[in-house]
Design a protein around this motif. Structure first.
Motif, PDB file in Angstrom:
ATOM      1  N   VAL A   1       0.864  -1.187   0.000  1.00  0.00           N
ATOM      2  CA  VAL A   1       0.000   0.000   0.000  1.00  0.00           C
ATOM      3  C   VAL A   1       0.893   1.226   0.000  1.00  0.00           C
ATOM      4  CG1 VAL A   1      -1.748   1.302   1.255  1.00  0.00           C
ATOM      5  CG2 VAL A   1      -1.860  -1.181   1.218  1.00  0.00           C
ATOM      6  N   ARG A   2       0.517   2.208  -0.802  1.00  0.00           N
ATOM      7  CA  ARG A   2       1.320   3.419  -0.954  1.00  0.00           C
ATOM      8  C   ARG A   2       0.418   4.652  -0.862  1.00  0.00           C
ATOM      9  NH1 ARG A   2       6.096   3.907  -3.936  1.00  0.00           N
ATOM     10  NH2 ARG A   2       5.777   1.760  -4.705  1.00  0.00           N
ATOM     11  N   ASP A   3       0.757   5.569   0.036  1.00  0.00           N
ATOM     12  CA  ASP A   3       0.068   6.859   0.068  1.00  0.00           C
ATOM     13  C   ASP A   3       0.515   7.629  -1.173  1.00  0.00           C
ATOM     14  OD1 ASP A   3      -0.388   9.707   0.499  1.00  0.00           O
ATOM     15  OD2 ASP A   3      -0.852   9.205   2.582  1.00  0.00           O
ATOM     16  N   ILE A   4      -0.425   7.911  -2.061  1.00  0.00           N
ATOM     17  CA  ILE A   4      -0.081   8.491  -3.357  1.00  0.00           C
ATOM     18  C   ILE A   4       0.557   9.864  -3.224  1.00  0.00           C
ATOM     19  CG2 ILE A   4      -1.121   9.430  -5.480  1.00  0.00           C
ATOM     20  CD1 ILE A   4      -3.017   7.024  -5.428  1.00  0.00           C
ATOM     21  N   ASP A   5       0.186  10.616  -2.212  1.00  0.00           N
ATOM     22  CA  ASP A   5       0.668  11.987  -2.092  1.00  0.00           C
ATOM     23  C   ASP A   5       1.893  12.135  -1.193  1.00  0.00           C
ATOM     24  OD1 ASP A   5      -1.473  13.271  -3.716  1.00  0.00           O
ATOM     25  OD2 ASP A   5      -2.732  12.387  -2.174  1.00  0.00           O
ATOM     26  N   SER A   6       1.953  11.384  -0.084  1.00  0.00           N
ATOM     27  CA  SER A   6       3.093  11.528   0.823  1.00  0.00           C
ATOM     28  C   SER A   6       4.210  10.549   0.517  1.00  0.00           C
ATOM     29  CB  SER A   6       2.630  11.332   2.269  1.00  0.00           C
ATOM     30  OG  SER A   6       2.379   9.945   2.537  1.00  0.00           O
ATOM     31  N   GLY A   7       3.869   9.435  -0.146  1.00  0.00           N
ATOM     32  CA  GLY A   7       4.867   8.419  -0.423  1.00  0.00           C
ATOM     33  C   GLY A   7       5.039   7.402   0.688  1.00  0.00           C
ATOM     34  N   ALA A   8       4.337   7.578   1.810  1.00  0.00           N
ATOM     35  CA  ALA A   8       4.407   6.585   2.887  1.00  0.00           C
ATOM     36  C   ALA A   8       3.921   5.239   2.362  1.00  0.00           C
ATOM     37  CB  ALA A   8       3.551   7.041   4.067  1.00  0.00           C
ATOM     38  N   GLU A   9       4.483   4.161   2.889  1.00  0.00           N
ATOM     39  CA  GLU A   9       4.122   2.852   2.358  1.00  0.00           C
ATOM     40  C   GLU A   9       4.149   1.784   3.434  1.00  0.00           C
ATOM     41  OE1 GLU A   9       8.633   2.122   0.543  1.00  0.00           O
ATOM     42  OE2 GLU A   9       6.893   1.954  -0.755  1.00  0.00           O
ATOM     43  N   PHE A  10       3.446   0.697   3.156  1.00  0.00           N
ATOM     44  CA  PHE A  10       3.432  -0.476   4.040  1.00  0.00           C
ATOM     45  C   PHE A  10       3.384  -1.707   3.152  1.00  0.00           C
ATOM     46  CE2 PHE A  10       1.144  -3.937   6.062  1.00  0.00           C
ATOM     47  CZ  PHE A  10       1.862  -4.083   7.244  1.00  0.00           C
ATOM     48  N   GLY A  11       4.182  -2.717   3.499  1.00  0.00           N
ATOM     49  CA  GLY A  11       4.206  -3.909   2.675  1.00  0.00           C
ATOM     50  C   GLY A  11       4.332  -5.190   3.458  1.00  0.00           C
ATOM     51  N   HIS A  12       3.882  -6.256   2.845  1.00  0.00           N
ATOM     52  CA  HIS A  12       4.019  -7.629   3.369  1.00  0.00           C
ATOM     53  C   HIS A  12       4.370  -8.494   2.163  1.00  0.00           C
ATOM     54  CE1 HIS A  12       3.179 -11.232   5.727  1.00  0.00           C
ATOM     55  NE2 HIS A  12       2.425 -11.675   4.735  1.00  0.00           N
ATOM     56  N   GLY A  13       5.646  -8.866   2.053  1.00  0.00           N
ATOM     57  CA  GLY A  13       6.101  -9.574   0.851  1.00  0.00           C
ATOM     58  C   GLY A  13       6.034  -8.688  -0.377  1.00  0.00           C
ATOM     59  N   ALA A  14       6.240  -7.385  -0.186  1.00  0.00           N
ATOM     60  CA  ALA A  14       6.002  -6.407  -1.250  1.00  0.00           C
ATOM     61  C   ALA A  14       6.975  -6.492  -2.414  1.00  0.00           C
ATOM     62  CB  ALA A  14       6.030  -4.992  -0.667  1.00  0.00           C
ATOM     63  N   ASP A  15       8.127  -7.118  -2.201  1.00  0.00           N
ATOM     64  CA  ASP A  15       9.111  -7.213  -3.277  1.00  0.00           C
ATOM     65  C   ASP A  15       9.211  -8.616  -3.862  1.00  0.00           C
ATOM     66  OD1 ASP A  15      10.110  -4.450  -3.217  1.00  0.00           O
ATOM     67  OD2 ASP A  15      10.756  -4.979  -1.200  1.00  0.00           O
ATOM     68  N   SER A  16       8.269  -9.475  -3.486  1.00  0.00           N
ATOM     69  CA  SER A  16       8.193 -10.815  -4.081  1.00  0.00           C
ATOM     70  C   SER A  16       7.560 -10.716  -5.463  1.00  0.00           C
ATOM     71  CB  SER A  16       7.338 -11.730  -3.200  1.00  0.00           C
ATOM     72  OG  SER A  16       7.881 -11.848  -1.912  1.00  0.00           O
ATOM     73  N   ARG A  17       8.051 -11.486  -6.400  1.00  0.00           N
ATOM     74  CA  ARG A  17       7.437 -11.479  -7.720  1.00  0.00           C
ATOM     75  C   ARG A  17       6.137 -12.280  -7.665  1.00  0.00           C
ATOM     76  NH1 ARG A  17       9.833  -8.540 -11.066  1.00  0.00           N
ATOM     77  NH2 ARG A  17       8.333  -9.054 -12.682  1.00  0.00           N
ATOM     78  N   VAL A  18       5.115 -11.715  -8.262  1.00  0.00           N
ATOM     79  CA  VAL A  18       3.780 -12.320  -8.240  1.00  0.00           C
ATOM     80  C   VAL A  18       3.223 -12.361  -9.663  1.00  0.00           C
ATOM     81  CG1 VAL A  18       3.249 -11.609  -5.881  1.00  0.00           C
ATOM     82  CG2 VAL A  18       2.718 -10.060  -7.775  1.00  0.00           C
TER      83      VAL A  18
END
Length: 303
Positions: free
Chosen positions: A32-49
């Motif tokens: 998940v990415r805040d479109i305006d601030s750039g804040a983000e949260f991930g769970h396995g966010a860099d795994s290829r899917v």
């Protein structure tokens, strides 16, 4: 830089996500990415899917870019013939040829995931042009293909007849053979990472993926998607949601943008690899909405 547990304080949320995916019988990956601030949260966010039909987003973007540049007439009609139809949603399941504008092909592709409309539009805009645009925007690893090419891969892997519906023939294939298909493998099917997908969405919502007119058209079409059982299911009526689902044998996805009444906007990607090839998986569908909501709530709690 991928977020760490210490950086985002998301231990409890990740525990919730793991439980949600386990109950759904799936492995899940979220960003998940805040479109305006750039804040983000991930769970396995860099795994290829595996993207499945999420790869239709850059096709819609390329259509809109060419229309905005005057390189393509959005009102020009094109015919979905039997050569494009394999059975499925929209024109893909029609018995007779259907003619519609390039814009309406994009609309059918994104709102109900019409595969025949997708492949015809891809022929109109050019797969090479889609690839060039993705590369120019910095998304070199973002996969894209025609739906027919992916169907052909399944036919070859399972030695299916070319003149019969794939769905009819899959009914007799053992579950383990279905789970082993390349369609479920990010190394053999169009793929990306959840983080890269939300970056593309953020670029579209910030008018950075093309002319403002083109980005606005993609946003408008994505807000009209009809499916309510995945991403939409996790959010209240006050939130405006644009999305694109992706479904294959053991793949259940949705990527989109959630816009709250307070003006906050979040690009979301939830990608599931299910442990069964069953056609109907309501627990997996609902898990997408629940996971998206948990991740967005985590970001909102930090702002």
């Amino acid at each position: 830089m991928p977020l760490t547990t210490h950086q985002d304080g998301g231990d409890d949320v990740r525990t919730t996500l793991r439980s949600t995916f386990a109950q759904a019988g799936a492995d899940g990956f979220v960003h998940v990415r805040d479109i305006d601030s750039g804040a983000e949260f991930g769970h396995g966010a860099d795994s290829r899917v595996v993207l499945a039909s999420v790869f239709k987003i850059p096709i819609a973007l390329e259509y809109a870019r060419q229309a905005a540049a005057g390189q393509l007439d959005p009102a020009r009609r094109h015919t979905v013939t039997a050569a494009y139809r394999a059975g499925g949603s929209g024109t893909d399941g029609c018995l007779h040829d259907v003619a519609m504008s390039a814009r309406d092909l994009a609309f059918m592709m994104m709102t109900i995931s019409d595969n025949a409309a997708t492949d015809l539009l891809l022929d109109v805009v050019g797969l090479d042009r889609v690839r060039e645009t993705l590369d120019s925007l910095g998304f070199e690893e973002f996969g894209v293909a025609s739906c027919a090419a992916l169907d052909d891969d399944v036919r070859r892997e399972l030695s299916l007849a070319a003149d019969r519906s794939i769905d009819d023939q899959l009914a007799g294939v053992p579950p383990q053979a279905l789970l082993a298909l390349g369609a479920n493998d990010p190394e053999r099917s169009p793929s990306s990472t959840p983080r890269e997908v939300t970056a593309l969405l953020a670029a579209i919502w910030r008018d950075e993926a093309g002319p403002a007119r083109a980005c606005a058209e993609v946003r408008d079409i994505m807000r009209q998607q009809v499916w309510q059982h995945r991403l939409v299911s996790g959010f209240p009526d006050g939130a405006r949601i644009a999305g694109k689902t992706g479904t294959d044998v053991a793949v259940r996805n949705e990527a989109g943008v959630v816009e709250y009444p307070d003006g906050k906007r979040y690009a979301v990607g939830v990608f599931l690899r299910t442990h069964t090839p069953a056609t109907r998986q309501p627990l997996a569908d609902r898990a997408i909405g629940r996971a998206a909501r948990a991740a967005v709530d985590q970001l909102r709690s930090r702002q």
